[in-house]
Design a protein around this motif. Structure first.
Motif, PDB file in Angstrom:
ATOM      1  N   CYS A 141       0.707  -1.411   0.231  1.00 22.98           N
ATOM      2  CA  CYS A 141       0.176  -0.176   0.084  1.00 22.98           C
ATOM      3  C   CYS A 141       0.804   1.266  -0.280  1.00 22.98           C
ATOM      4  N   MET A 142       0.604   2.081  -0.806  1.00 23.97           N
ATOM      5  CA  MET A 142       1.733   3.700  -1.080  1.00 23.97           C
ATOM      6  C   MET A 142       0.664   4.837  -1.083  1.00 23.97           C
ATOM      7  N   ALA A 143       1.147   5.311  -0.247  1.00 21.66           N
ATOM      8  CA  ALA A 143       0.033   6.742  -0.707  1.00 21.66           C
ATOM      9  C   ALA A 143       1.014   7.541  -1.398  1.00 21.66           C
ATOM     10  N   THR A 144       0.545   8.064  -2.438  1.00 21.06           N
ATOM     11  CA  THR A 144       1.334   9.785  -3.097  1.00 21.06           C
ATOM     12  C   THR A 144       0.869  10.689  -3.029  1.00 21.06           C
ATOM     13  N   TYR A 145       1.432  11.323  -3.488  1.00 24.89           N
ATOM     14  CA  TYR A 145       1.299  12.565  -4.135  1.00 24.89           C
ATOM     15  C   TYR A 145       2.546  13.551  -4.507  1.00 24.89           C
ATOM     16  N   ASN A 146       2.696  14.346  -5.946  1.00 23.11           N
ATOM     17  CA  ASN A 146       3.577  15.226  -6.418  1.00 23.11           C
ATOM     18  C   ASN A 146       5.017  13.869  -5.824  1.00 23.11           C
ATOM     19  N   GLY A 147       4.793  12.455  -5.856  1.00 21.33           N
ATOM     20  CA  GLY A 147       6.452  11.375  -5.911  1.00 21.33           C
ATOM     21  C   GLY A 147       6.855  11.603  -7.615  1.00 21.33           C
ATOM     22  N   GLU A 148       6.949  12.249  -8.649  1.00 21.27           N
ATOM     23  CA  GLU A 148       7.759  11.764 -10.010  1.00 21.27           C
ATOM     24  C   GLU A 148       8.603  11.645 -10.024  1.00 21.27           C
ATOM     25  N   LYS A 149      10.032  11.970  -8.982  1.00 20.07           N
ATOM     26  CA  LYS A 149      10.993  12.050  -8.875  1.00 20.07           C
ATOM     27  C   LYS A 149      11.936  10.540  -8.527  1.00 20.07           C
ATOM     28  N   TYR A 150      10.731   9.810  -7.408  1.00 20.23           N
ATOM     29  CA  TYR A 150      11.121   8.627  -7.107  1.00 20.23           C
ATOM     30  C   TYR A 150      10.077   7.260  -7.490  1.00 20.23           C
ATOM     31  N   ILE A 151       9.194   8.259  -7.688  1.00 19.21           N
ATOM     32  CA  ILE A 151       8.132   6.510  -8.427  1.00 19.21           C
ATOM     33  C   ILE A 151       8.678   5.444  -9.270  1.00 19.21           C
ATOM     34  N   GLN A 152       9.633   5.730 -10.353  1.00 18.27           N
ATOM     35  CA  GLN A 152       9.295   5.406 -10.887  1.00 18.27           C
ATOM     36  C   GLN A 152      10.598   4.025 -10.747  1.00 18.27           C
ATOM     37  N   LYS A 153      11.824   4.159  -9.833  1.00 18.55           N
ATOM     38  CA  LYS A 153      12.462   2.996  -9.224  1.00 18.55           C
ATOM     39  C   LYS A 153      12.199   2.935  -8.527  1.00 18.55           C
ATOM     40  N   GLN A 154      11.429   3.290  -7.507  1.00 13.16           N
ATOM     41  CA  GLN A 154      10.568   2.525  -6.337  1.00 13.16           C
ATOM     42  C   GLN A 154       9.153   1.406  -6.783  1.00 13.16           C
ATOM     43  N   LEU A 155       8.407   1.720  -7.729  1.00  8.45           N
ATOM     44  CA  LEU A 155       7.773   0.894  -8.440  1.00  8.45           C
ATOM     45  C   LEU A 155       8.876  -0.479  -9.160  1.00  8.45           C
ATOM     46  N   GLU A 156       9.880  -0.279  -9.841  1.00 11.26           N
ATOM     47  CA  GLU A 156      10.611  -1.131 -10.131  1.00 11.26           C
ATOM     48  C   GLU A 156      10.694  -2.369  -9.196  1.00 11.26           C
ATOM     49  N   SER A 157      11.720  -2.063  -8.314  1.00 11.73           N
ATOM     50  CA  SER A 157      12.194  -2.151  -7.465  1.00 11.73           C
ATOM     51  C   SER A 157      11.171  -3.225  -6.572  1.00 11.73           C
ATOM     52  N   ILE A 158       9.646  -2.955  -6.591  1.00 13.03           N
ATOM     53  CA  ILE A 158       9.301  -3.259  -6.189  1.00 13.03           C
ATOM     54  C   ILE A 158       8.373  -4.611  -6.768  1.00 13.03           C
ATOM     55  N   LEU A 159       8.410  -4.267  -7.853  1.00  9.79           N
ATOM     56  CA  LEU A 159       7.477  -5.159  -8.618  1.00  9.79           C
ATOM     57  C   LEU A 159       8.741  -6.181  -9.016  1.00  9.79           C
ATOM     58  N   THR A 160       9.475  -6.137  -8.990  1.00 11.49           N
ATOM     59  CA  THR A 160      10.789  -7.138  -8.882  1.00 11.49           C
ATOM     60  C   THR A 160      10.483  -8.468  -7.717  1.00 11.49           C
ATOM     61  N   GLN A 161      10.328  -8.073  -6.939  1.00  6.30           N
ATOM     62  CA  GLN A 161      10.007  -8.842  -5.573  1.00  6.30           C
ATOM     63  C   GLN A 161       8.799  -9.195  -4.883  1.00  6.30           C
ATOM     64  N   ILE A 162       7.566  -8.937  -6.002  1.00 12.05           N
ATOM     65  CA  ILE A 162       6.422  -9.739  -5.315  1.00 12.05           C
ATOM     66  C   ILE A 162       5.795 -10.793  -7.073  1.00 12.05           C
ATOM     67  N   GLU A 163       4.559 -11.385  -5.971  1.00 14.65           N
ATOM     68  CA  GLU A 163       4.565 -12.391  -7.204  1.00 14.65           C
ATOM     69  C   GLU A 163       3.127 -11.635  -7.836  1.00 14.65           C
ATOM     70  N   LEU A 164       3.372 -12.269  -9.179  1.00 11.92           N
ATOM     71  CA  LEU A 164       2.080 -12.265 -10.106  1.00 11.92           C
ATOM     72  C   LEU A 164       1.007 -12.203  -9.858  1.00 11.92           C
ATOM     73  N   ASP A 165       0.117 -12.727  -7.752  1.00 13.10           N
ATOM     74  CA  ASP A 165      -1.015 -12.573  -7.699  1.00 13.10           C
ATOM     75  C   ASP A 165      -1.267 -11.404  -6.638  1.00 13.10           C
ATOM     76  N   ASP A 166      -0.072 -10.825  -6.510  1.00 10.20           N
ATOM     77  CA  ASP A 166       0.277 -10.173  -5.274  1.00 10.20           C
ATOM     78  C   ASP A 166      -0.396  -8.543  -6.179  1.00 10.20           C
ATOM     79  N   GLU A 167      -0.323  -7.752  -5.577  1.00  9.83           N
ATOM     80  CA  GLU A 167      -0.769  -6.514  -5.102  1.00  9.83           C
ATOM     81  C   GLU A 167       0.062  -4.906  -5.513  1.00  9.83           C
TER      82      GLU A 167
END
Length: 93
Positions: A6-32
């Motif tokens: 669970c993420m709360a975002t507000y004007n996070g363009e500076k970091y959001i790309q790298k953060q999501l890349e790092s999370i998505l590589t570590q969770i399973e396909l049925d996670d959210e």
């Protein structure tokens, strides 16, 4: 066991790309990844949508004016057995 990040975002363009890349590589396909956005006016939303990943559940267009209420919204929308909170500028290693 399904995981909800669970993420709360507000004007996070500076970091959001790298953060999501790092999370998505570590969770399973049925996670959210539940993202509750607090009416960002920078490129945050566009960056998130560009991932086009079915695990990302973006909820936008709300005005919380508080990260606490924004996180609460993300948690309420989650469907996982385990909930993990992630700030919009965290990189997972």
């Amino acid at each position: 066991m399904k995981l909800s990040v669970c993420m709360a975002t507000y004007n996070g363009e500076k970091y959001i790309q790298k953060q999501l890349e790092s999370i998505l590589t570590q969770i399973e396909l049925d996670d959210e990844v539940i993202i509750s956005d607090d009416s960002s006016f920078d490129s945050t939303i566009n960056i998130i949508k560009a991932f086009n990943d079915k695990r990302i559940k973006l909820h936008e267009g709300r005005k919380f004016q508080s990260p606490i209420f924004n996180f609460e919204n993300a948690i309420k929308l989650s469907k996982g057995d385990v909930i993990i909170l992630a700030d919009q500028d965290d990189i997972w290693k």
